[in-house]
Design an enzyme around this catalytic site. Structure first.
Site, short mmCIF file in Angstrom:
data_model
loop_
_atom_site.label_atom_id
_atom_site.label_comp_id
_atom_site.label_asym_id
_atom_site.label_seq_id
_atom_site.Cartn_x
_atom_site.Cartn_y
_atom_site.Cartn_z
N GLY A 172 -43.60 27.73 10.12
CA GLY A 172 -42.89 27.57 8.85
C GLY A 172 -41.39 27.58 9.08
O GLY A 172 -40.90 27.27 10.17
N GLY A 173 -40.67 27.99 8.04
CA GLY A 173 -39.21 28.02 8.14
C GLY A 173 -38.71 28.94 9.23
O GLY A 173 -37.56 28.82 9.67
N GLY A 407 -21.23 0.09 28.47
CA GLY A 407 -20.93 1.24 27.62
C GLY A 407 -21.30 2.53 28.29
O GLY A 407 -20.65 3.57 28.08
N ALA A 408 -22.33 2.48 29.12
CA ALA A 408 -22.77 3.70 29.79
C ALA A 408 -21.69 4.21 30.76
O ALA A 408 -21.57 5.41 31.00
CB ALA A 408 -24.08 3.46 30.53
C1 HXC Z 1 -48.20 39.59 6.19
C2 HXC Z 1 -49.39 39.09 8.06
C3 HXC Z 1 -48.77 37.83 8.14
C4 HXC Z 1 -47.82 37.49 7.15
C5 HXC Z 1 -50.11 38.01 9.79
N1 HXC Z 1 -50.21 39.14 9.10
N2 HXC Z 1 -49.25 37.17 9.21
N3 HXC Z 1 -49.10 39.96 7.09
N4 HXC Z 1 -47.57 38.41 6.19
N5 HXC Z 1 -47.16 36.33 7.16
C6 HXC Z 1 -51.05 40.30 9.42
C7 HXC Z 1 -52.52 40.05 9.21
O1 HXC Z 1 -52.87 40.31 7.86
C8 HXC Z 1 -53.14 41.09 10.15
O2 HXC Z 1 -53.04 42.35 9.55
C9 HXC Z 1 -52.17 41.09 11.30
O3 HXC Z 1 -50.95 40.56 10.80
C10 HXC Z 1 -52.61 40.23 12.46
O4 HXC Z 1 -52.94 38.95 11.95
P1 HXC Z 1 -54.30 38.20 12.33
O5 HXC Z 1 -54.44 37.10 11.36
O6 HXC Z 1 -55.41 39.18 12.46
O7 HXC Z 1 -53.95 37.67 13.79
P2 HXC Z 1 -54.35 36.32 14.47
O8 HXC Z 1 -55.81 36.05 14.29
O9 HXC Z 1 -53.83 36.40 15.86
O10 HXC Z 1 -53.57 35.17 13.69
C11 HXC Z 1 -52.15 35.14 13.71
C12 HXC Z 1 -51.62 34.13 12.68
C13 HXC Z 1 -52.24 34.43 11.28
C14 HXC Z 1 -52.04 32.73 13.13
C15 HXC Z 1 -50.13 34.24 12.70
O11 HXC Z 1 -52.08 35.80 11.01
C16 HXC Z 1 -51.58 33.66 10.20
O12 HXC Z 1 -51.91 32.48 10.00
N6 HXC Z 1 -50.68 34.28 9.47
C17 HXC Z 1 -50.01 33.66 8.34
C18 HXC Z 1 -49.02 32.67 8.83
C19 HXC Z 1 -48.23 32.06 7.71
O13 HXC Z 1 -48.71 31.17 7.02
N7 HXC Z 1 -47.04 32.64 7.48
C20 HXC Z 1 -46.18 32.16 6.48
C21 HXC Z 1 -45.43 30.99 7.11
S1 HXC Z 1 -44.25 30.32 6.04
P3 HXC Z 1 -54.09 43.53 9.84
O14 HXC Z 1 -53.64 44.62 8.94
O15 HXC Z 1 -55.42 42.95 9.53
O16 HXC Z 1 -53.92 43.83 11.28
C22 HXC Z 1 -42.94 31.19 6.39
C23 HXC Z 1 -41.78 30.83 5.55
C24 HXC Z 1 -40.52 31.19 6.21
O17 HXC Z 1 -42.90 31.99 7.22
C25 HXC Z 1 -39.43 30.56 5.41
C26 HXC Z 1 -38.10 30.77 6.00
C27 HXC Z 1 -37.09 30.02 5.25
#
Ligand code: HXC
Length: 517
Positions: A172-173, A407-408
């Site tokens: 993501g971002g 040019g290069a």
């Molecule tokens: C809160 C999160 C989290 C998140 C993971 N966790 N991502 N908690 N916010 N964004 C937590 C899970 O709930 C879990 O908690 C622990 O972290 C480990 O995650 P798992 O899913 O069990 O691990 P894994 O199977 O290795 O998968 C990792 C992952 C997946 C691929 C990163 O967790 C995932 O898809 N997370 C969401 C990613 C996402 O969409 N993020 C938002 C992106 S947009 P527990 O308590 O069970 O251990 C963004 C915008 C930014 O970031 C903008 C900036 C301008």
């Protein structure tokens, strides 16, 4: 036990709890994936015992979705400062064992604190990334936190070197913080960077793609150019960061420290006198020129797999760190195209930000022709390398090894773009274009009327090559300062660097230029 002893015990327990991040179980699960923890990464990167940690007791303030029961001391990132090879660096390492290293408001505050210190105190900032992105339970506070980090990345740009290493997810971002830094290192098969993951890609574009294909280390190091290096392991990534740091200064007001190698400055290298093939269309490995001239043959390449038709990296001449840019005849004859222009331009600008002289080795037949290049903006992107060399005020030394056409020629740190010292090997061919193309334009009408058109053109081509394809015409005009013996290149480059070490040059006063982006 005195009151103080009790309090100290309490402190020790809290520290121990913070050091465990998300707990032993999550640490074990993390290790089982072949990944190091945030603290292990910091320990491996920094000099033994040098790490001073901040904000170990900081916690998030979120109450949504039962978050009051998920409070971890330190909140998902380890921050502080320490030394690498005795030199100060500021560091943050996201801790995946705490809520997936997801970025909360407080986590961002911790990162911003070290970023502010890095800018104020003039030392490199290193970010070790391993995070699930914005903490979903927080929402807008997390987004605000990211924005605060982006702002500081931009403020720090050109003030202190910024290095990002990606050890796990970065999606993501969140990708834009590393993207704003000077160098990005990724770990093969363990880290990925993308704006939207495979599921979203599938639903929007119907493409089936794996995480590795979409945003893995190999892809970013070879195709997108987002990563400078695809490391074999976490340890390899850390070693790469350490090596990189050794070639860069602490900040934009300093020079990189001298590292004397014992390699004699006037060492000759006879092999360079026989490196260039008889046939001008035959390739040779430009890296030979680099490793045979730099101190102890030690060359540190960046973006090696991306646009390999140009080489960028660091080496030392008589202990001084320099950036090296060189066309590579082994790939696409060393032609300039969109990617190689972008790669070299960004590298030259980094060197210019941080007072690192640039040595440019030229063997370039021109810009790559074709609709693909034109449609994708080779004019706009090719202008970047021109812009970068022209605006750079660092010492610039150029050696034309073989071809410098059209040019290069202008682009590759020519005298006309403020090249300080421009040398050529006797094998240099400096002209508007290669002989074959030139005679076809000049003599196509006469050739048609000739008894043997091919023989006629071959004769004209020979005549053109003899008169134009050499370094002497450019040297007559002072565009080339001297024609040097290849075997003495190291000595001549070192002498020129010494002569230029107090160089002062400026650009006209302006807010900032408008590089063709
Ligand atoms: C809160 C999160 C989290 C998140 C993971 N966790 N991502 N908690 N916010 N964004 C937590 C899970 O709930 C879990 O908690 C622990 O972290 C480990 O995650 P798992 O899913 O069990 O691990 P894994 O199977 O290795 O998968 C990792 C992952 C997946 C691929 C990163 O967790 C995932 O898809 N997370 C969401 C990613 C996402 O969409 N993020 C938002 C992106 S947009 P527990 O308590 O069970 O251990 C963004 C915008 C930014 O970031 C903008 C900036 C301008």
């Amino acid at each position: 036990m005195s009151v103080m002893h009790n309090k100290l015990d309490d402190l020790m327990q809290k520290r121990a709890s913070a050091r465990l991040g998300g707990g032993q179980q999550r640490i074990d699960a993390h290790h089982a994936k072949g990944r190091l923890t945030a603290r292990e990464r910091i320990d491996l990167l920094l000099d033994d015992g040098s790490f001073e940690e901040f904000d170990m007791f900081k916690t998030h303030r979120c109450h949504n979705f039962g978050m009051e029961d998920k409070v971890f001391l330190g909140d998902g990132v380890v921050t502080g400062y320490g030394t690498v090879a005795g030199r100060l660096v500021y560091i943050y390492a996201q801790d995946f064992t705490v809520l997936g290293g997801s970025l909360s408001e407080t986590l961002a505050e911790k990162i911003c604190k070290v970023m502010d210190l890095a800018i104020k105190n003039g030392a490199p900032l290193i970010g070790l990334n391993d995070s699930g992105g914005a903490r979903i339970q927080e929402g807008i506070e997390a987004l605000a936190g990211y924005s605060d980090i982006f702002l500081r990345n931009v403020k720090a740009s050109g003030v202190v070197p910024q290095i990002s290493a990606i050890f796990g997810p970065c999606a993501g971002g969140a990708v834009y913080s590393p993207a704003l830094t000077d160098f990005v290192v990724m770990v093969k098969n363990n880290s990925y960077m993308f704006l939207t993951g495979p599921k979203v890609v599938k639903s929007v574009t119907h493409e089936d793609v794996t995480v590795e294909e979409l945003g893995g280390a190999d892809m970013h190091a070879s195709q997108s150019g987002v990563a400078d290096y695809a490391a074999e392991s976490g340890m390899d990534a850390i070693e790469y960061v350490k090596r990189l740091l050794s070639f860069v200064p602490q900040n934009n007001m300093e020079n990189t420290p001298l590292v004397m190698s014992g390699d004699s400055p006037d060492r000759r290298n006879e092999a360079l006198n026989i490196l260039i093939p008889e046939n001008a269309n035959e390739a040779y490995d430009m890296k030979e020129v680099i490793v045979r001239t730099v101190d102890n043959g030690d060359f540190f390449e960046v973006k090696a797999k991306f646009a390999p038709n140009i080489i960028t990296g660091f080496g030392r001449y008589n202990g001084h760190s320099v950036g090296i840019v060189a066309n590579q005849p082994m790939h696409l004859s060393g032609v300039l195209d969109i990617n190689s222009s972008i790669k070299a331009a960004r590298f030259v600008r980094f060197c210019d930000c941080f007072n690192i002289p640039v040595v440019t080795l030229v063997d370039v037949p021109g810009f790559l022709p074709g609709t693909n290049q034109e449609y994708n903006g080779v004019i706009r992107h090719g202008a970047k390398i021109l812009y970068a060399y022209a605006e750079a005020t660092i010492p610039k030394i150029t050696v034309v090894i073989r071809k410098a056409y059209g040019g290069a020629y202008c682009v590759m740190s020519s005298k006309h773009l403020r090249g300080d010292i421009n040398y050529a090997w006797p094998s240099a061919e400096i002209a508007v274009m290669g002989g074959k193309g030139a005679v076809e334009i000049l003599y196509s009408r006469e050739a048609k009327g000739a008894e043997d058109p091919a023989a006629f053109l071959a004769g004209k081509e020979q005549e053109y090559n003899e008169t134009m394809a050499n370094p002497y015409i450019a040297a007559q005009r002072g565009y080339i300062d001297d024609i040097i013996e290849p075997a003495r290149s190291r000595f001549r480059i070192i002498k020129a660097l010494e002569m230029l070490k107090n160089k002062r040059d400026t650009n006209p006063m302006k807010k900032h230029g408008n590089i063709p982006l």
